[in-house]
Design an enzyme around this catalytic site. Structure first.
Site, short mmCIF file in Angstrom:
data_model
loop_
_atom_site.label_atom_id
_atom_site.label_comp_id
_atom_site.label_asym_id
_atom_site.label_seq_id
_atom_site.Cartn_x
_atom_site.Cartn_y
_atom_site.Cartn_z
N ASP A 43 0.84 -1.20 0.00
CA ASP A 43 0.00 0.00 0.00
C ASP A 43 0.87 1.25 0.00
O ASP A 43 1.99 1.25 0.53
CB ASP A 43 -0.90 -0.02 1.25
CG ASP A 43 -2.05 0.96 1.13
OD1 ASP A 43 -2.32 1.46 0.02
OD2 ASP A 43 -2.68 1.25 2.16
N HIS A 94 2.56 3.43 -8.94
CA HIS A 94 2.41 2.00 -9.25
C HIS A 94 3.62 1.51 -10.04
O HIS A 94 4.10 0.40 -9.85
CB HIS A 94 1.13 1.75 -10.05
CG HIS A 94 -0.12 2.08 -9.28
ND1 HIS A 94 -0.30 1.71 -7.97
CD2 HIS A 94 -1.25 2.74 -9.63
CE1 HIS A 94 -1.48 2.14 -7.54
NE2 HIS A 94 -2.07 2.77 -8.54
N LEU A 138 11.74 -20.31 -4.72
CA LEU A 138 10.76 -19.42 -4.09
C LEU A 138 9.42 -19.55 -4.83
O LEU A 138 9.38 -19.48 -6.05
CB LEU A 138 11.25 -17.96 -4.18
CG LEU A 138 10.27 -16.88 -3.70
CD1 LEU A 138 10.05 -16.98 -2.19
CD2 LEU A 138 10.79 -15.48 -4.04
C1 FPP Z 1 -1.94 0.14 -3.31
O1 FPP Z 1 -1.47 1.47 -3.29
C2 FPP Z 1 -1.37 -0.57 -4.44
C3 FPP Z 1 -2.10 -1.14 -5.46
C4 FPP Z 1 -3.57 -1.09 -5.52
C5 FPP Z 1 -1.46 -1.77 -6.61
C6 FPP Z 1 -0.25 -2.61 -6.31
C7 FPP Z 1 0.49 -2.79 -7.57
C8 FPP Z 1 1.83 -2.75 -7.72
C9 FPP Z 1 2.77 -2.62 -6.59
C10 FPP Z 1 2.46 -2.79 -9.06
C11 FPP Z 1 2.30 -4.02 -9.87
C12 FPP Z 1 2.54 -5.30 -9.21
C13 FPP Z 1 3.02 -6.42 -9.85
C14 FPP Z 1 2.95 -7.70 -9.12
C15 FPP Z 1 3.60 -6.39 -11.20
P1 FPP Z 1 -2.54 2.63 -3.37
O2 FPP Z 1 -2.72 3.01 -4.78
O3 FPP Z 1 -3.80 2.22 -2.68
O4 FPP Z 1 -1.80 3.75 -2.58
P2 FPP Z 1 -2.47 4.91 -1.71
O5 FPP Z 1 -3.08 4.23 -0.50
O6 FPP Z 1 -1.31 5.77 -1.34
O7 FPP Z 1 -3.48 5.62 -2.55
#
Ligand code: FPP
Length: 252
Positions: A18, A35, A129
């Site tokens: 997050d 992201h 892994l």
């Molecule tokens: C939460 O941060 C994150 C996500 C909803 C997406 C997670 C995706 C990645 C880390 C990239 C792709 C992953 C792979 C496996 C290739 P948020 O957007 O909710 O952050 P915020 O709480 O600050 O708004």
């Protein structure tokens, strides 16, 4: 199965990644830039988990609820998944990583579904892994799909309703191949599970950090492992019982 009460390295680490959006906003960048940097952090953590001897790493990449985000953010995330699958699968293979994707995959477009199937097939003989990406995933969805598949396969659904066990239900969950997570990490400062591995995290140690996901690097992962190594795992027993059975295990 013997449960270690003070294991130094967790066998299974699950992570709620997050804070990508806040990382980007703090830099006056669009959320999607966060992201994108999040993918770099994913790479670093996979490598560090392998180095540290973690056997299973499970990442929450996209929840059932994330489909409700603005359409352009959803499209960017899908594009990132496609790129990552196209570019990174070879490297996963070199590092002995087996990759699986767990979730409601039918919700993805057909190109992404076929890349996922190819990546799973290409890495299926690796064993250093076990990496699981949870995508279009929700813990409640997982429990419901498990119950549905049990009912569908039952010769006598009434008998199933009478005799259904926890073990049977667990065997039909998306992560049935993995032990329950020993350590659940959530970055980004919130302290909640957000419909991640609801069944499997019953006894996981929960580690919350304010570090935003794009900043979560090998050292941050090591800090979480060091914290884990201080925990006493009791699985519902008392501390005295746990110490006694640890001493017995050492003597055996
Ligand atoms: C939460 O941060 C994150 C996500 C909803 C997406 C997670 C995706 C990645 C880390 C990239 C792709 C992953 C792979 C496996 C290739 P948020 O957007 O909710 O952050 P915020 O709480 O600050 O708004």
């Amino acid at each position: 199965m013997t449960r270690q009460t003070r294991p130094t390295v967790p066998r299974h680490v699950a992570i709620i990644m997050d804070g990508n959006g806040r990382w980007a906003t703090a830099r006056h960048l669009p959320r999607v830039a966060g992201h994108s940097r999040g993918v770099d952090a994913v790479r670093a953590v996979i490598e560090q988990a392998g180095r540290r001897g973690v056997e299973y790493l499970t990442l929450f990449a996209f929840s059932s609820e994330n489909w409700k985000r603005p359409q352009d953010e959803v499209s960017t995330l899908m594009r990132l998944f496609v790129n990552a699958l196209q570019k990174e699968v070879g490297r996963l293979g070199e590092n002995g990583v087996r990759m699986r994707v767990v979730g409601e995959l039918a919700a993805f477009d057909s190109q992404l579904q076929s890349l996922i199937r190819d990546a799973e097939r290409q890495t299926m003989h690796n064993s250093r892994l076990q990496l699981t990406i949870c995508a279009s995933y929700g813990g409640r969805w997982d429990i419901v799909q498990s119950v549905r598949s049990l009912i569908a396969a039952a010769a006598d659904p009434r008998e199933l309703a009478r005799a259904l066990t926890e073990r049977q239900l667990a065997e039909h969950l998306g992560l049935a191949f993995a032990p329950d997570p020993d350590l659940l990490i959530r970055t980004g400062g919130e302290q909640r599970i957000s419909n991640f591995l609801l069944w499997q995290c019953a006894y996981s140690e929960l580690y919350f950090t304010h570090t935003l996901w794009p900043d979560f690097d090998a050292a941050a992962f090591d800090a979480a492992l060091a914290w884990f190594a201080t925990r006493e795992r009791r699985f519902g027993q008392t501390s005295a019982q746990v110490s006694r059975s640890a001493a017995e295990q050492l003597r055996a």
